[in-house]
Motif scaffolding. Structure first.
Motif, PDB file in Angstrom:
ATOM      1  N   THR A 157     -11.256   1.433   1.861  1.00 61.54           N
ATOM      2  CA  THR A 157     -12.305   0.523   1.388  1.00 61.54           C
ATOM      3  C   THR A 157     -11.974  -0.148   0.062  1.00 61.54           C
ATOM      4  O   THR A 157     -12.760  -0.968  -0.414  1.00 61.54           O
ATOM      5  CB  THR A 157     -13.645   1.285   1.231  1.00 61.54           C
ATOM      6  OG1 THR A 157     -13.402   2.450   0.431  1.00 61.54           O
ATOM      7  CG2 THR A 157     -14.186   1.718   2.587  1.00 61.54           C
ATOM      8  N   VAL A 158     -10.832   0.210  -0.535  1.00 57.75           N
ATOM      9  CA  VAL A 158     -10.435  -0.423  -1.805  1.00 57.75           C
ATOM     10  C   VAL A 158      -8.983  -0.886  -1.743  1.00 57.75           C
ATOM     11  O   VAL A 158      -8.186  -0.392  -0.950  1.00 57.75           O
ATOM     12  CB  VAL A 158     -10.601   0.528  -3.022  1.00 57.75           C
ATOM     13  CG1 VAL A 158     -12.071   0.810  -3.298  1.00 57.75           C
ATOM     14  CG2 VAL A 158      -9.829   1.827  -2.833  1.00 57.75           C
ATOM     15  N   ASN A 159      -8.676  -1.826  -2.607  1.00 53.48           N
ATOM     16  CA  ASN A 159      -7.308  -2.306  -2.806  1.00 53.48           C
ATOM     17  C   ASN A 159      -6.399  -1.155  -3.266  1.00 53.48           C
ATOM     18  O   ASN A 159      -6.860  -0.216  -3.915  1.00 53.48           O
ATOM     19  CB  ASN A 159      -7.375  -3.399  -3.886  1.00 53.48           C
ATOM     20  CG  ASN A 159      -6.022  -3.920  -4.275  1.00 53.48           C
ATOM     21  OD1 ASN A 159      -5.403  -3.375  -5.179  1.00 53.48           O
ATOM     22  ND2 ASN A 159      -5.544  -4.945  -3.599  1.00 53.48           N
ATOM     23  N   CYS A 160      -5.095  -1.247  -2.983  1.00 51.67           N
ATOM     24  CA  CYS A 160      -4.217  -0.108  -3.295  1.00 51.67           C
ATOM     25  C   CYS A 160      -4.095   0.158  -4.788  1.00 51.67           C
ATOM     26  O   CYS A 160      -3.874   1.299  -5.203  1.00 51.67           O
ATOM     27  CB  CYS A 160      -2.847  -0.276  -2.640  1.00 51.67           C
ATOM     28  SG  CYS A 160      -1.901  -1.698  -3.188  1.00 51.67           S
ATOM     29  N   MET A 205      -7.003   2.293  -5.425  1.00 51.32           N
ATOM     30  CA  MET A 205      -6.818   3.622  -4.798  1.00 51.32           C
ATOM     31  C   MET A 205      -6.251   4.623  -5.786  1.00 51.32           C
ATOM     32  O   MET A 205      -6.727   5.760  -5.876  1.00 51.32           O
ATOM     33  CB  MET A 205      -5.823   3.531  -3.624  1.00 51.32           C
ATOM     34  CG  MET A 205      -6.302   2.828  -2.388  1.00 51.32           C
ATOM     35  SD  MET A 205      -4.980   2.865  -1.098  1.00 51.32           S
ATOM     36  CE  MET A 205      -5.688   1.755   0.135  1.00 51.32           C
ATOM     37  N   VAL A 206      -5.206   4.203  -6.516  1.00 53.20           N
ATOM     38  CA  VAL A 206      -4.472   5.148  -7.369  1.00 53.20           C
ATOM     39  C   VAL A 206      -4.882   5.048  -8.839  1.00 53.20           C
ATOM     40  O   VAL A 206      -4.346   5.773  -9.675  1.00 53.20           O
ATOM     41  CB  VAL A 206      -2.945   4.933  -7.256  1.00 53.20           C
ATOM     42  CG1 VAL A 206      -2.493   5.160  -5.816  1.00 53.20           C
ATOM     43  CG2 VAL A 206      -2.529   3.547  -7.750  1.00 53.20           C
ATOM     44  N   ASP A 207      -5.837   4.156  -9.141  1.00 51.67           N
ATOM     45  CA  ASP A 207      -6.264   3.981 -10.538  1.00 51.67           C
ATOM     46  C   ASP A 207      -7.699   3.465 -10.559  1.00 51.67           C
ATOM     47  O   ASP A 207      -7.965   2.330 -10.942  1.00 51.67           O
ATOM     48  CB  ASP A 207      -5.323   2.990 -11.240  1.00 51.67           C
ATOM     49  CG  ASP A 207      -5.657   2.832 -12.715  1.00 51.67           C
ATOM     50  OD1 ASP A 207      -6.432   3.653 -13.252  1.00 51.67           O
ATOM     51  OD2 ASP A 207      -5.138   1.863 -13.334  1.00 51.67           O
ATOM     52  N   VAL A 261       0.842  -1.207   0.000  1.00 48.82           N
ATOM     53  CA  VAL A 261       0.000   0.000   0.000  1.00 48.82           C
ATOM     54  C   VAL A 261       0.874   1.252   0.000  1.00 48.82           C
ATOM     55  O   VAL A 261       0.677   2.164  -0.817  1.00 48.82           O
ATOM     56  CB  VAL A 261      -0.958   0.004   1.212  1.00 48.82           C
ATOM     57  CG1 VAL A 261      -1.827   1.264   1.190  1.00 48.82           C
ATOM     58  CG2 VAL A 261      -1.836  -1.243   1.221  1.00 48.82           C
ATOM     59  N   GLY A 262       1.855   1.302   0.889  1.00 49.29           N
ATOM     60  CA  GLY A 262       2.726   2.475   0.968  1.00 49.29           C
ATOM     61  C   GLY A 262       3.522   2.687  -0.313  1.00 49.29           C
ATOM     62  O   GLY A 262       3.617   3.818  -0.820  1.00 49.29           O
ATOM     63  N   ARG A 263       4.088   1.624  -0.844  1.00 47.59           N
ATOM     64  CA  ARG A 263       4.900   1.754  -2.059  1.00 47.59           C
ATOM     65  C   ARG A 263       4.047   2.178  -3.257  1.00 47.59           C
ATOM     66  O   ARG A 263       4.476   2.969  -4.100  1.00 47.59           O
ATOM     67  CB  ARG A 263       5.629   0.437  -2.362  1.00 47.59           C
ATOM     68  CG  ARG A 263       6.620   0.023  -1.261  1.00 47.59           C
ATOM     69  CD  ARG A 263       7.595  -1.048  -1.724  1.00 47.59           C
ATOM     70  NE  ARG A 263       6.979  -2.154  -2.419  1.00 47.59           N
ATOM     71  CZ  ARG A 263       6.479  -3.259  -1.846  1.00 47.59           C
ATOM     72  NH1 ARG A 263       6.549  -3.409  -0.524  1.00 47.59           N
ATOM     73  NH2 ARG A 263       5.940  -4.220  -2.558  1.00 47.59           N
ATOM     74  N   THR A 264       2.818   1.644  -3.322  1.00 44.05           N
ATOM     75  CA  THR A 264       1.936   2.000  -4.446  1.00 44.05           C
ATOM     76  C   THR A 264       1.510   3.463  -4.359  1.00 44.05           C
ATOM     77  O   THR A 264       1.576   4.206  -5.347  1.00 44.05           O
ATOM     78  CB  THR A 264       0.702   1.075  -4.459  1.00 44.05           C
ATOM     79  OG1 THR A 264       1.158  -0.277  -4.568  1.00 44.05           O
ATOM     80  CG2 THR A 264      -0.228   1.406  -5.600  1.00 44.05           C
ATOM     81  N   LEU A 265       1.067   3.893  -3.164  1.00 47.24           N
ATOM     82  CA  LEU A 265       0.662   5.295  -2.993  1.00 47.24           C
ATOM     83  C   LEU A 265       1.856   6.223  -3.222  1.00 47.24           C
ATOM     84  O   LEU A 265       1.741   7.241  -3.918  1.00 47.24           O
ATOM     85  CB  LEU A 265       0.096   5.509  -1.586  1.00 47.24           C
ATOM     86  CG  LEU A 265      -1.307   4.946  -1.327  1.00 47.24           C
ATOM     87  CD1 LEU A 265      -1.634   5.033   0.165  1.00 47.24           C
ATOM     88  CD2 LEU A 265      -2.353   5.714  -2.144  1.00 47.24           C
ATOM     89  N   LEU A 276      -7.512  12.961  -3.961  1.00 48.39           N
ATOM     90  CA  LEU A 276      -8.267  11.878  -4.590  1.00 48.39           C
ATOM     91  C   LEU A 276      -8.541  12.207  -6.054  1.00 48.39           C
ATOM     92  O   LEU A 276      -8.477  11.330  -6.923  1.00 48.39           O
ATOM     93  CB  LEU A 276      -9.579  11.627  -3.832  1.00 48.39           C
ATOM     94  CG  LEU A 276      -9.415  11.109  -2.391  1.00 48.39           C
ATOM     95  CD1 LEU A 276     -10.772  11.085  -1.667  1.00 48.39           C
ATOM     96  CD2 LEU A 276      -8.793   9.712  -2.387  1.00 48.39           C
ATOM     97  N   GLY A 277      -8.822  13.460  -6.328  1.00 43.89           N
ATOM     98  CA  GLY A 277      -9.016  13.904  -7.711  1.00 43.89           C
ATOM     99  C   GLY A 277      -7.772  13.649  -8.560  1.00 43.89           C
ATOM    100  O   GLY A 277      -7.871  13.195  -9.701  1.00 43.89           O
ATOM    101  N   GLU A 278      -6.603  13.907  -7.993  1.00 47.11           N
ATOM    102  CA  GLU A 278      -5.352  13.632  -8.726  1.00 47.11           C
ATOM    103  C   GLU A 278      -5.217  12.139  -9.018  1.00 47.11           C
ATOM    104  O   GLU A 278      -4.705  11.736 -10.056  1.00 47.11           O
ATOM    105  CB  GLU A 278      -4.147  14.110  -7.913  1.00 47.11           C
ATOM    106  CG  GLU A 278      -4.068  15.617  -7.738  1.00 47.11           C
ATOM    107  CD  GLU A 278      -2.809  16.011  -6.958  1.00 47.11           C
ATOM    108  OE1 GLU A 278      -1.694  15.694  -7.416  1.00 47.11           O
ATOM    109  OE2 GLU A 278      -2.960  16.623  -5.876  1.00 47.11           O
TER     110      GLU A 278
END
Lengths: 217, 217
Positions: A133-136, A139-141, A11-15, A168-170
């Motif tokens: 509430t979602v997988n990482c 989260m980013v896509d 999660v941290g690496r993906t974000l 979140l918009g970004e």
């Protein structure tokens, strides 16, 4: 913007990676300075990526993202140091999940939440719960999943929620798909979504899903 | 089909009324024979509607619907009598909600659920948890809410889940919008949806909503 992302798990690496890609500078924070996962992440993520202890990461940053496992979050934020959280937005994406005897268990639950624990422990931080509430990957896509599915924000500081909504918009979540549930107490509700999420992941065989609230009006 | 609906609150009366409208006979069961809400319901619902004690309702019926409040469910089913549940489908739509000091609280939670409690207490009943994730108006009229939103079933008896899925079809839920979460243990997950549902009801200002799972594949 300068972000600290606490936690060197997926999660941290993906974000952190997505924040760098978006043009932000990111310090990935971990318990020790020589965390191999963090060093490898920084090597791949590029010039705006660096690593440090929880305290170094928080001290260097305007916004703190808590991507440490829920049950270890308070300890990580204590290591980061209250002074380094003072007045800052703390985005908490964690879930208080642990496997006990092979069973997924949640604690704290129902009468408390990680989001509330953090806000109580650091009253001058501006805690916002979101994205848990979602997988990482989602989260980013969010476009990985079709439809107008949504994420939640909650927290006691309106300005902090606004800043998280911009972030979140970004990531690709339009503002009309960000549901504001009110104060940080609602962290209980979104953390209690996890058991159903886990059952659905088992049922679907993957984590590329999310919920879309449908309403009559 | 002969249904017992246990519980004379809005959920029981709504489910009972719809079952009668669909051509089934329904005994609305309550603690006492002279429950005014039950008598008034039967008067309005028509010839196939009747009332009785929990035991009378269960004895007369092939399928038992538990629409009693979650925390009172075991007591109501004990009053119905194990012998009258033996081998029968028990559809549990309850939530273990209670208001304590003005706060909505859930109990049992996380380590147990009403669905599991009922199955343990009545091992020869065939317990299926379903419908507890939506308001009773949506239970019997899913078209009130737009979109392909879904309901869940879980339970240890496959045949019982199939029969509940057929009943859900009569209510207007196509089989492809009924998500099977596996055994009765998943009752924990669907009962833990309630706090988020309550926050969303406050946010939307009404209960005509439901979740639609969106998935990449």
């Amino acid at each position: 913007m300068r972000y600290a992302v606490l936690g060197t798990g997926e999660v941290g690496r993906t974000l952190g990676g997505e924040l760098v890609r978006l043009g932000h500078s990111v310090v990935l924070g971990s318990r020790t300075k020589d965390n191999p996962a963090a060093l490898e992440w920084a090597r791949q993520a590029g010039a705006r990526a660096s690593t440090g202890t929880f305290a170094e990461a928080a001290a260097a940053s305007e916004v703190i993202v808590n991507a440490v496992a829920g049950r270890a979050s308070l300890k990580a934020l204590q290591a980061a140091g209250a002074a380094h959280l003072d007045g800052k937005v703390v985005l908490d994406v964690s879930n208080p999940l642990a496997f006990e005897d092979g069973e997924a268990r949640l604690s704290p639950v129902e009468s408390d939440s990680v989001g509330e624990q953090i806000q109580r422990a650091f009253p001058r931080a501006r805690v916002v719960k979101s994205l848990n509430t979602v997988n990482c990957q989602v989260m980013v896509d969010p476009a990985r999943v079709p439809g107008g599915h949504q994420v939640f924000v909650c927290g006691d500081d309106e300005d902090a929620k606004g800043r998280v909504t911009e972030l979140l918009g970004e990531f690709g979540w339009p503002a009309d798909r960000v549901i504001d549930l009110g104060g940080i107490r609602a962290a209980r509700s979104v953390e209690m979504w996890l058991p159903l999420w886990l059952d659905l992941m088992r049922r679907f065989g993957h984590a590329d899903f999310n919920l879309e609230l449908r309403r009559a009006r």
